[in-house]
Write a protein that holds these residues in place. Structure first.
Motif, PDB file in Angstrom:
ATOM      1  N   ARG A 102      -5.836  -5.499   8.708  1.00  0.00           N
ATOM      2  CA  ARG A 102      -7.057  -5.250   9.263  1.00  0.00           C
ATOM      3  C   ARG A 102      -7.872  -5.608   7.972  1.00  0.00           C
ATOM      4  NH1 ARG A 102      -8.759  -2.919  13.708  1.00  0.00           N
ATOM      5  NH2 ARG A 102     -10.467  -1.980  12.654  1.00  0.00           N
ATOM      6  N   GLU A 103      -7.645  -5.758   6.786  1.00  0.00           N
ATOM      7  CA  GLU A 103      -8.428  -6.350   5.657  1.00  0.00           C
ATOM      8  C   GLU A 103      -7.730  -7.439   4.800  1.00  0.00           C
ATOM      9  OE1 GLU A 103     -10.734  -2.249   5.002  1.00  0.00           O
ATOM     10  OE2 GLU A 103     -10.296  -3.393   3.027  1.00  0.00           O
ATOM     11  N   PHE A 104      -8.270  -8.709   5.121  1.00  0.00           N
ATOM     12  CA  PHE A 104      -7.554  -9.663   4.541  1.00  0.00           C
ATOM     13  C   PHE A 104      -8.703 -10.756   4.323  1.00  0.00           C
ATOM     14  CE2 PHE A 104      -7.415 -12.675   8.359  1.00  0.00           C
ATOM     15  CZ  PHE A 104      -7.488 -11.629   9.363  1.00  0.00           C
ATOM     16  N   LEU A 105      -7.986 -11.878   3.452  1.00  0.00           N
ATOM     17  CA  LEU A 105      -8.892 -12.911   3.240  1.00  0.00           C
ATOM     18  C   LEU A 105      -8.196 -14.093   3.653  1.00  0.00           C
ATOM     19  CD1 LEU A 105     -11.402 -13.916   1.240  1.00  0.00           C
ATOM     20  CD2 LEU A 105      -9.582 -14.266  -0.543  1.00  0.00           C
ATOM     21  N   HIS A 106      -8.904 -14.741   4.499  1.00  0.00           N
ATOM     22  CA  HIS A 106      -8.403 -16.032   5.413  1.00  0.00           C
ATOM     23  C   HIS A 106      -8.979 -17.435   4.625  1.00  0.00           C
ATOM     24  CE1 HIS A 106      -8.152 -19.039   8.652  1.00  0.00           C
ATOM     25  NE2 HIS A 106      -6.947 -18.092   8.762  1.00  0.00           N
ATOM     26  N   VAL A 107      -8.029 -18.181   4.235  1.00  0.00           N
ATOM     27  CA  VAL A 107      -8.309 -19.368   3.642  1.00  0.00           C
ATOM     28  C   VAL A 107      -8.064 -20.672   4.188  1.00  0.00           C
ATOM     29  CG1 VAL A 107      -8.339 -20.646   1.462  1.00  0.00           C
ATOM     30  CG2 VAL A 107      -8.166 -18.159   1.169  1.00  0.00           C
ATOM     31  N   SER A 108      -8.987 -21.431   4.558  1.00  0.00           N
ATOM     32  CA  SER A 108      -8.473 -22.505   5.300  1.00  0.00           C
ATOM     33  C   SER A 108      -9.381 -23.785   4.972  1.00  0.00           C
ATOM     34  CB  SER A 108      -9.012 -22.459   6.803  1.00  0.00           C
ATOM     35  OG  SER A 108     -10.277 -22.479   7.007  1.00  0.00           O
ATOM     36  N   ALA A 109      -8.876 -25.128   5.399  1.00  0.00           N
ATOM     37  CA  ALA A 109      -9.461 -26.367   4.819  1.00  0.00           C
ATOM     38  C   ALA A 109      -9.318 -27.223   5.885  1.00  0.00           C
ATOM     39  CB  ALA A 109      -8.562 -26.752   3.673  1.00  0.00           C
ATOM     40  N   GLU A 110     -10.434 -28.208   5.880  1.00  0.00           N
ATOM     41  CA  GLU A 110     -10.563 -29.062   6.841  1.00  0.00           C
ATOM     42  C   GLU A 110     -10.595 -30.369   5.651  1.00  0.00           C
ATOM     43  OE1 GLU A 110     -11.048 -30.678  11.435  1.00  0.00           O
ATOM     44  OE2 GLU A 110     -12.958 -30.585  10.106  1.00  0.00           O
ATOM     45  N   ILE A 111     -11.867 -30.561   5.508  1.00  0.00           N
ATOM     46  CA  ILE A 111     -12.260 -31.383   4.290  1.00  0.00           C
ATOM     47  C   ILE A 111     -12.470 -30.529   3.082  1.00  0.00           C
ATOM     48  CG2 ILE A 111     -13.500 -33.488   3.245  1.00  0.00           C
ATOM     49  CD1 ILE A 111     -11.726 -34.335   5.716  1.00  0.00           C
TER      50      ILE A 111
END
Lengths: 402, 402
Positions: B222-231
């Motif tokens: 329930r506690e997290f850091l979500h990292v994503s990328a498109e450009i």
């Protein structure tokens, strides 16, 4: 110091209370107490209109709060108003008090704050605690707590709880100081060492400093980043009026954000952490000064005199703070950054370079930086007020203790 | 794809509902619906024991939910159990559906998800959107929405809301895309361009990706850091099962955390931002490849073939991600970091150097890094599920719309 417990939206109200009829009643008791607390004094009718309950419902709740010693009648309101005169209510200046304590690297402090937010008793002992075992330090702190409680009791106050601010990481929902590098304590359970007479809270000094800012600061927003320093650099993140604690309770370790990834090694295992540039010891070293007690006073005195070496050291510290804060602001989007603790006293020499980094590294308007008016007083006041807030947020809780 | 809507503690339940008898009833309706949703099917008695209400109270609530078309009876439970057989309940596979939409730099996508979490209709259009005006893009998206809604309606579903994921900053509680550099949109109010037939939500794709992870991931904390990328590189911060949005809604700008403060200039005004090292365009440049559609597929294909230049570029990107994430982890103390979006597909080549930084820069155990199983599907699913969650969190809201 007397400070009103102003807050537009008491966020803590009922957060932990069950969703039952009984829980609803307890939340309504809290709403009444918060409404009166926010205004200083208020009639039953004004309370009713403010919190959206009927006058009759409010009267029942008020009677209960008076019986518990949390509210008192100030006597009839001044005549000349429309309608039947009502008796004005105020939060009681007797009854439960919050006991706050602070374990500093160079001092111990304890205070008692009443439900109105006034500091009613206080005790301080100066002296280095670095490298001392926890037991004698806590024994001294316990003596100071005893003095403050005795003084409070002479004024018809009784301790509703004890909250202790420490310069280290505290495991979430525990009394254990996991790591306090500047005291050289590790995995120390303060619960086993402190008197067990009252509900106990132990938390990081930056967290209590931020809460003090939230509750006592004038116009502090509900989302901000509070940065403070004693020897190390700590931060507390406040989101929607609540502390963000992190999974283990370790959130806010701004001091170990990498500023220059290939910079000097840090005790944390990293390289080029903020503390290597803006921690008090790093700044002293850069300024060519010898460590002693009251490092902040020393730095401020030399900077005040215009010593270029000291000013340059503080300027560089401000730059490093600005780089680390740019990252933090990008991640958190706070409404403002507040410099508290020791940083407040050094802000004249830190701020220009700090703000230059923040502004230069941002496309839009940079996040504003404010200086805390509480400064080093914040953690102690925040600790005491956290006990007071717990009573305001759930007044029924005192009936189990008084 | 069918995914159960598991969650031990439905955090959203009643968060926005008033603290009145009526609010309590609405929260209890939500508790019943969440309990059935979490288990797939459940008898009235099992619901009652699970949420701590009487059987009679639950029956009244269940009747209401059946009348609104949110629950259905599966018929009597299998015999052989103790006690009178009860009829098992399930969340309805007809009735309200969540419509999710995604505006990508290289594609548009729309889907419909029913209350059980199953994707029931879907439409995708490939094609570059960079530099196109918002109007024709939204007109195409609206056509896709129309197709998906028509398909859903043939299965007796009706749209309970439309949620749109965009690769840019969205002003909090608004439909306005403040800045989407990779579309070249600024201050674009999507509310004025999209059909106004249903409740509309517009949010950053990283936020919806994180919500998908929270709701659909197996064992996501329930506690997290979500990292994503498109450009670019975006992140979303989840604390106690809720998104941390920031004051303006701009939290999670990990791409502009300074990694090397004296590094190359960035469009944001800063220098040495993470995007200058780990953004897809920077990686392509470092790898000596030409940009085209499906950058991730291109990079993965070359890395797969063992091309050292491409692998080195991804390794360096992983290092930069590790430095920025060390700062984020120190600030936020999340339980885990999740790599989602395009980063999930590149994780074999990013992770070793990323984890080496995180581990090397931490005294205690480093924060674990997980790779999202949803990957680039996350934002679209998160958008559709956000509408479904809104129905589960306040079932009474559908009576105003159906």
């Amino acid at each position: 110091m007397t400070a009103p417990l102003h807050e537009a939206r008491p966020a803590g109200v009922g957060r932990a209370l069950p969703d039952t009829q009984q829980g609803m009643r307890r939340r309504n008791l809290a709403r009444v107490l918060h409404a009166v607390s926010a205004e200083g004094s208020l009639s039953r009718a004004a309370v009713a209109s403010r919190i959206g309950l009927t006058r009759a419902a409010v009267s029942t709740l008020v009677d209960e709060l008076i019986r518990w010693g949390l509210l008192e009648e100030l006597g009839p309101e001044r005549p000349g108003r429309v309608g039947r005169p009502g008796s004005a209510l105020a939060v009681s200046g007797r009854g439960p008090a919050g006991i706050g304590a602070e374990i500093g690297v160079d001092h111990l402090a304890v205070c008692a704050v009443d439900l109105r937010g006034a500091v009613r008793a206080r005790a301080v002992r100066r002296g280095a605690n670095r490298g001392r075992a926890p037991e004698p330090v806590i024994a001294e702190l316990t003596t100071l707590v005893g003095q403050v409680v005795a003084e409070a009791e002479r004024e018809e106050l009784w301790p509703a709880g004890l909250a202790v601010a420490v310069p280290g990481l505290v495991a979430r929902d525990s009394h254990t100081v996991v790591r306090a590098p500047n005291l050289e304590w590790r995995d120390t359970d303060l619960g086993a060492l402190l008197p067990g007479d009252w509900p106990l809270t132990v938390d990081n000094e930056a967290n209590f400093g931020a809460l003090a800012e939230l509750w006592l600061g004038a116009g502090t927003p509900r989302e901000f980043l509070h940065v403070s320093a004693e020897i190390g650099i700590g931060a507390a993140i406040v989101v929607d009026g609540q502390l963000l604690r992190g999974t283990r309770g370790f959130a806010g370790e701004l001091g170990h954000v990498p500023v220059r990834p290939d910079g000097p090694s840090c005790a944390c295992g990293g390289r080029g952490c903020l503390e290597q540039y803006a921690g008090q010891e790093a700044v002293l070293r850069a300024a060519g000064l010898q460590p002693r007690e009251d490092l902040v006073g020393l730095l401020a005195a030399h900077a005040e005199k215009g010593e270029e070496g000291v000013r340059a050291a503080l300027r560089d510290a401000g730059t490093a703070l600005g780089i680390a804060l740019t990252g933090a602001v990008n991640l958190l989007d706070p409404e403002t950054v507040v410099l508290g603790g020791a940083l407040a006293g050094l802000s004249p020499w830190l701020l220009p370079s700090l703000e230059a980094e923040l502004t230069g590294r941002t496309a839009g308007p940079a996040c504003p930086v404010a200086v805390s008016p509480l400064g080093p007083e914040g953690p102690l006041l925040g600790a005491a007020h956290s006990v007071v807030r717990a009573v305001l947020d759930d007044p029924a809780s005192v009936t189990k203790r008084s």
